[in-house]
Motif scaffolding. Structure first.
Motif, mmCIF file in Angstrom:
data_model
loop_
_atom_site.group_PDB
_atom_site.id
_atom_site.type_symbol
_atom_site.label_atom_id
_atom_site.label_comp_id
_atom_site.label_asym_id
_atom_site.label_seq_id
_atom_site.Cartn_x
_atom_site.Cartn_y
_atom_site.Cartn_z
ATOM 1 N N LEU A 107 6.214 26.005 3.600
ATOM 2 C CA LEU A 107 6.371 26.379 2.189
ATOM 3 C C LEU A 107 7.660 27.167 1.985
ATOM 4 O O LEU A 107 8.385 26.954 1.003
ATOM 5 N N THR A 108 7.967 28.063 2.915
ATOM 6 C CA THR A 108 9.218 28.820 2.847
ATOM 7 C C THR A 108 10.407 27.882 2.981
ATOM 8 O O THR A 108 11.402 28.013 2.253
ATOM 9 N N TRP A 109 10.321 26.928 3.890
ATOM 10 C CA TRP A 109 11.400 25.953 4.078
ATOM 11 C C TRP A 109 11.655 25.190 2.781
ATOM 12 O O TRP A 109 12.798 24.990 2.386
ATOM 13 N N ILE A 110 10.591 24.767 2.102
ATOM 14 C CA ILE A 110 10.740 24.027 0.850
ATOM 15 C C ILE A 110 11.459 24.880 -0.189
ATOM 16 O O ILE A 110 12.389 24.413 -0.859
ATOM 17 N N ALA A 111 11.054 26.140 -0.331
ATOM 18 C CA ALA A 111 11.693 27.025 -1.311
ATOM 19 C C ALA A 111 13.174 27.216 -1.000
ATOM 20 O O ALA A 111 14.025 27.129 -1.897
ATOM 21 N N LEU A 112 13.489 27.448 0.258
ATOM 22 C CA LEU A 112 14.900 27.613 0.640
ATOM 23 C C LEU A 112 15.697 26.345 0.372
ATOM 24 O O LEU A 112 16.827 26.395 -0.124
ATOM 25 N N PHE A 113 15.106 25.203 0.695
ATOM 26 C CA PHE A 113 15.791 23.935 0.453
ATOM 27 C C PHE A 113 16.051 23.735 -1.034
ATOM 28 O O PHE A 113 17.147 23.373 -1.451
ATOM 29 N N LEU A 114 15.025 23.946 -1.857
ATOM 30 C CA LEU A 114 15.167 23.693 -3.293
ATOM 31 C C LEU A 114 16.234 24.568 -3.941
ATOM 32 O O LEU A 114 16.971 24.114 -4.812
ATOM 33 N N TYR A 115 16.315 25.819 -3.526
ATOM 34 C CA TYR A 115 17.249 26.733 -4.186
ATOM 35 C C TYR A 115 18.627 26.784 -3.546
ATOM 36 O O TYR A 115 19.587 27.208 -4.178
ATOM 37 N N SER A 116 18.754 26.329 -2.299
ATOM 38 C CA SER A 116 20.071 26.355 -1.652
ATOM 39 C C SER A 116 20.643 24.973 -1.392
ATOM 40 O O SER A 116 21.853 24.807 -1.296
ATOM 41 N N GLY A 117 19.772 23.982 -1.253
ATOM 42 C CA GLY A 117 20.215 22.634 -0.920
ATOM 43 C C GLY A 117 20.638 22.487 0.525
ATOM 44 O O GLY A 117 21.200 21.468 0.909
ATOM 45 N N ARG B 69 -5.542 24.298 -5.403
ATOM 46 C CA ARG B 69 -4.688 23.639 -6.398
ATOM 47 C C ARG B 69 -3.627 24.517 -7.035
ATOM 48 O O ARG B 69 -2.819 24.037 -7.815
ATOM 49 N N THR B 70 -3.602 25.808 -6.742
ATOM 50 C CA THR B 70 -2.539 26.663 -7.276
ATOM 51 C C THR B 70 -1.667 27.130 -6.118
ATOM 52 O O THR B 70 -2.108 27.165 -4.966
ATOM 53 N N LEU B 71 -0.453 27.513 -6.448
ATOM 54 C CA LEU B 71 0.473 27.961 -5.401
ATOM 55 C C LEU B 71 -0.037 29.233 -4.732
ATOM 56 O O LEU B 71 0.048 29.367 -3.508
ATOM 57 N N ASP B 72 -0.601 30.158 -5.516
ATOM 58 C CA ASP B 72 -1.149 31.383 -4.931
ATOM 59 C C ASP B 72 -2.271 31.079 -3.943
ATOM 60 O O ASP B 72 -2.320 31.640 -2.850
ATOM 61 N N ALA B 73 -3.176 30.184 -4.328
ATOM 62 C CA ALA B 73 -4.292 29.819 -3.448
ATOM 63 C C ALA B 73 -3.787 29.083 -2.215
ATOM 64 O O ALA B 73 -4.282 29.295 -1.101
ATOM 65 N N LEU B 74 -2.799 28.238 -2.405
ATOM 66 C CA LEU B 74 -2.219 27.495 -1.287
ATOM 67 C C LEU B 74 -1.596 28.452 -0.278
ATOM 68 O O LEU B 74 -1.846 28.363 0.921
ATOM 69 N N GLU B 75 -0.810 29.407 -0.775
ATOM 70 C CA GLU B 75 -0.173 30.386 0.114
ATOM 71 C C GLU B 75 -1.198 31.266 0.814
ATOM 72 O O GLU B 75 -1.051 31.582 1.992
ATOM 73 N N ALA B 76 -2.235 31.665 0.077
ATOM 74 C CA ALA B 76 -3.260 32.543 0.650
ATOM 75 C C ALA B 76 -4.055 31.866 1.763
ATOM 76 O O ALA B 76 -4.549 32.531 2.678
ATOM 77 N N ASN B 77 -4.184 30.547 1.701
ATOM 78 C CA ASN B 77 -4.990 29.819 2.680
ATOM 79 C C ASN B 77 -4.166 29.056 3.715
ATOM 80 O O ASN B 77 -4.726 28.322 4.519
ATOM 81 N N ALA B 78 -2.867 29.219 3.684
ATOM 82 C CA ALA B 78 -1.994 28.509 4.626
ATOM 83 C C ALA B 78 -1.965 29.219 5.976
ATOM 84 O O ALA B 78 -1.934 30.447 6.033
ATOM 85 N N ASP B 79 -1.969 28.421 7.041
ATOM 86 C CA ASP B 79 -1.773 29.015 8.359
ATOM 87 C C ASP B 79 -0.279 29.302 8.524
ATOM 88 O O ASP B 79 0.525 29.010 7.635
ATOM 89 N N ALA B 80 0.096 29.874 9.647
ATOM 90 C CA ALA B 80 1.491 30.264 9.858
ATOM 91 C C ALA B 80 2.449 29.075 9.774
ATOM 92 O O ALA B 80 3.545 29.178 9.210
ATOM 93 N N THR C 232 1.007 15.128 5.341
ATOM 94 C CA THR C 232 -0.425 14.865 5.217
ATOM 95 C C THR C 232 -1.218 16.166 5.301
ATOM 96 O O THR C 232 -2.139 16.390 4.503
ATOM 97 N N ALA C 233 -0.867 17.034 6.234
ATOM 98 C CA ALA C 233 -1.577 18.313 6.390
ATOM 99 C C ALA C 233 -1.387 19.204 5.158
ATOM 100 O O ALA C 233 -2.352 19.822 4.676
ATOM 101 N N LEU C 234 -0.181 19.249 4.638
ATOM 102 C CA LEU C 234 0.089 20.052 3.441
ATOM 103 C C LEU C 234 -0.656 19.478 2.236
ATOM 104 O O LEU C 234 -1.245 20.219 1.439
ATOM 105 N N ALA C 235 -0.671 18.165 2.107
ATOM 106 C CA ALA C 235 -1.389 17.524 1.001
ATOM 107 C C ALA C 235 -2.889 17.801 1.104
ATOM 108 O O ALA C 235 -3.551 18.055 0.084
ATOM 109 N N LYS C 236 -3.420 17.761 2.302
ATOM 110 C CA LYS C 236 -4.850 18.023 2.506
ATOM 111 C C LYS C 236 -5.202 19.441 2.061
ATOM 112 O O LYS C 236 -6.203 19.653 1.363
ATOM 113 N N LEU C 237 -4.375 20.412 2.425
ATOM 114 C CA LEU C 237 -4.607 21.799 2.017
ATOM 115 C C LEU C 237 -4.446 21.946 0.502
ATOM 116 O O LEU C 237 -5.224 22.636 -0.153
ATOM 117 N N ALA C 238 -3.448 21.272 -0.057
ATOM 118 C CA ALA C 238 -3.187 21.372 -1.497
ATOM 119 C C ALA C 238 -4.307 20.762 -2.325
ATOM 120 O O ALA C 238 -4.554 21.195 -3.454
#
Length: 155
Positions: free
Chosen positions: A106-116, A89-100, A79-85
């Motif tokens: 977001l890093t966890w999602i990328a690692l999951f997608l590429y490594s499984g 609306r772009t990945l760059d803007a999402l990353e720039a405005n994300a808290d720690a 819910t929190a990620l969806a609210k920020l998204a």
């Protein structure tokens, strides 16, 4: 005397249509989106798709990402990620405005997608996007060609 109504097909379908969209929606405790607004889970899937950087994700990988993300961070994190998204609306803007915390997610999602990989191991390894980035390899159990195709020169 009260007349009993039989359960005909039309009535059954109406009752089924009133149920939540599925276990993921029930798990997230979502209600229907407001008019013009996308459900949190749909927005989350859009973010996952953007991070993956591919046109489509396999259903096992997308469902696995949702399930494992919920297990790792909890349903409120979706819910929190969806609210920020919705605001960025772009990945760059999402990353720039994300808290720690969201940056870690977001890093966890990328690692999951590429490594499984998950905390339990490489459960989603055959569907991960890493295989799509390697034109010379296939996931275990996925045939790349006839037997001994790897012995010849790479084309």
């Amino acid at each position: 005397m009260i007349a009993r109504r039989s359960l005909d097909r039309r009535r059954l379908l109406a009752m089924l249509a009133a149920l939540p969209a599925g276990p993921a929606a029930a798990r997230l405790g979502e209600t229907a989106a407001r008019p013009g607004e996308t459900r949190d889970l749909d927005v989350f899937h859009d973010v996952v798709q953007m991070i993956g950087g591919v046109a489509t994700l396999s259903p096992p990988l997308l469902d696995g990402c949702t399930e494992e993300f919920t297990r790792a961070f909890g349903a409120p994190a979706i819910t929190a990620l969806a609210k920020l998204a919705r605001r960025h609306r772009t990945l760059d803007a999402l990353e720039a405005n994300a808290d720690a915390q969201i940056a870690d997610q977001l890093t966890w999602i990328a690692l999951f997608l590429y490594s499984g990989e998950t905390a339990e191991g490489s459960v989603y390894y055959p569907w991960c996007l890493g295989w799509q980035s390697l034109d010379f390899a296939t996931a275990p159990g996925q045939c790349g060609g006839p037997f001994d195709h790897w012995a010849g020169p790479h084309t």
